[in-house]
Design a protein around this motif. Structure first.
Motif, PDB file in Angstrom:
ATOM      1  N   ASP A   1      -0.639   4.113   1.034  1.00 52.50           N
ATOM      2  CA  ASP A   1      -1.314   5.017   1.968  1.00 52.50           C
ATOM      3  C   ASP A   1      -1.244   4.581   3.422  1.00 52.50           C
ATOM      4  O   ASP A   1      -1.206   5.419   4.309  1.00 52.50           O
ATOM      5  CB  ASP A   1      -2.818   5.107   1.613  1.00 52.50           C
TER       6      ASP A   1
ATOM      7  N   ASP B   1      -3.046  -1.175  -3.805  1.00 48.31           N
ATOM      8  CA  ASP B   1      -4.214  -0.341  -3.481  1.00 48.31           C
ATOM      9  C   ASP B   1      -5.270  -0.431  -4.587  1.00 48.31           C
ATOM     10  O   ASP B   1      -4.986  -0.860  -5.699  1.00 48.31           O
ATOM     11  CB  ASP B   1      -3.776   1.121  -3.318  1.00 48.31           C
ATOM     12  N   TYR B   2      -6.450   0.050  -4.287  1.00 45.78           N
ATOM     13  CA  TYR B   2      -7.574   0.133  -5.247  1.00 45.78           C
ATOM     14  C   TYR B   2      -7.933  -1.224  -5.862  1.00 45.78           C
ATOM     15  O   TYR B   2      -8.077  -1.358  -7.083  1.00 45.78           O
ATOM     16  CB  TYR B   2      -7.280   1.158  -6.357  1.00 45.78           C
TER      17      TYR B   2
ATOM     18  N   SER C   1       0.847  -1.192   0.000  1.00 42.65           N
ATOM     19  CA  SER C   1       0.000   0.000   0.000  1.00 42.65           C
ATOM     20  C   SER C   1       0.887   1.248   0.000  1.00 42.65           C
ATOM     21  O   SER C   1       1.994   1.237   0.553  1.00 42.65           O
ATOM     22  CB  SER C   1      -0.911   0.023   1.233  1.00 42.65           C
TER      23      SER C   1
END
Ligand code: FAD
Length: 337
Positions: free
Chosen positions: A103, A222-223, A101
């Motif tokens: 974030d 991510d996403y 990740s």
């Protein structure tokens, strides 16, 4: 009802229905079990899934204890198959996975499996650079996957060899099943209509299957980005998670977004041949419904609404459903009337 040989119907031929049918045969050896389903094999949502063992941290049953038991029981069930000579025929394979990740470190952790799988650890600086994408955080864990393209026929063959009967039909109401002593409802998203269950919501998913026999690890980013190795060298690239979408058509914009994210992570995938694209509606429900109910005098045990985790958690939830079914047949259950 003949107490020794009850007549049982299981509705649904996805991974939840077939696993439940196999387990109820093992628990009640003299029962006659009929499996009724509208769709089989490649037509089920189960066959769209990558089938990896990694629950989302929001996956849940009625209580945290029940959820944990489903996850643990499932892991041990899959491990038994993985250690056996059946593993290849059953479509179960083990491997390790990275999750990265940019974030948030916490999204790379997973309280539901950290104490269960042999390895779950943070990655070091070198590992963060293993794949493209300038990742800041990451974890590494052992896991497995179940390929339903092999697993469903394997279960079906076991079920039939024990005398199980398969009927291709759509069930419009439980009333039509009044000749059975008990019904196990494993209809996945179909339960929305069969049970008028407004808590069941489609969570649309789309994946791209590519030929990448060299892939030995799974990768998450991510996403909803994921790259999962698969049976016969066919890997699954994903994905999307679209709440309340009923669209079963492949969306070219989703394909482009999936490929862009996966190619950024592993540029070698650009050379991998695209084998097919699949869309499925995850049967999302909070919590997953595993509970007994009396429907117009008929004993029913529901087992549906597994969202994005129905392949990995089919065994644990099926064990729970079978236990509830046995209690209901004995008259020991607190079913809702
Ligand atoms: C893109 C995508 C990726 C996924 N990845 C993973 C993953 O990596 N790991 C994981 O664990 N899970 C994953 N999932 C989720 C998983 O696919 C589902 O949770 C699982 O398949 C649900 O299984 P099921 O048996 O309940 O439903 P299904 O496979 O949909 O089977 C339902 C069965 O019930 C039958 N049925 C329904 N209504 C009726 C009726 N009225 N009468 C007769 N028959 C009926 C259907 O015909 C079918 O046979 C993914 C899903 C998608 C879409």
């Amino acid at each position: 009802m003949n107490k020794d040989s009850p007549k049982i119907a299981v509705i649904g031929a996805g991974i939840v229905g077939l696993t439940t049918a196999k387990l109820i045969q093992e628990e009640l050896k003299k029962a006659s079990v009929t499996l009724i389903a509208e769709k089989f094999h490649q037509e089920t949502t189960s066959c769209v899934a990558a089938g990896i063992f990694r629950p989302g941290t929001s996956f849940r049953g009625a209580t945290p204890e029940i959820t944990k038991k489903w996850v643990n029981d499932s892991w041990h069930y899959w491990q038994e198959i993985l250690k056996s000579s059946d593993a290849v025929d059953a479509g179960v394979m083990g491997f390790d996975s990275y999750i990265f990740s940019k974030d948030n470190y916490s999204v790379t952790r997973n309280h539901l499996i950290e104490d269960l799988v042999p390895t779950y650890r943070s990655v070091d600086e070198d590992e963060l650079k293993l794949v493209g994408g300038n990742w800041k955080y990451g974890s590494y864990f052992s896991t497995l996957k179940t390929g339903c393209e092999k697993h469903l026929p394997w279960l079906e063959q076991i079920f039939k060899s024990r005398g199980g009967v398969i009927v291709n039909d759509k069930v419009d109401s439980f009333t039509s099943l009044s000749k059975y002593d008990l019904v196990l409802n494993c209809t996945g998203f179909g339960a929305k209509y069969l049970c008028n269950d407004y808590n069941l919501v489609p969570m649309r998913g789309q994946v791209v299957k590519v030929r990448a026999p060299w892939l030995k690890f799974a990768f998450y980013g991510d996403y909803d980005t994921y790259i999962i190795p698969g049976l016969d060298g066919v890997a699954t690239l994903g994905g999307v998670r679209q709440y309340d979408s009923y669209n079963l058509a492949v969306c070219k914009h989703d394909t482009a977004a999936i490929l862009e994210r996966c190619y950024e992570m592993l540029p070698g995938l650009k050379k991998a041949e695209i084998v097919e694209q699949r869309v499925g509606l995850r049967p999302h429900r909070m919590p997953v419904r595993v509970e007994p109910e009396m429907v117009g005098g008929l004993k029913v045990v529901h087992c549906y609404g597994h969202g994005g985790y129905g392949v990995m958690c089919a065994p644990g939830t099926a064990m729970n459903a079978v236990e509830l079914a046995v209690n209901l047949l004995k008259g020991n259950s607190r079913a809702h009337y």
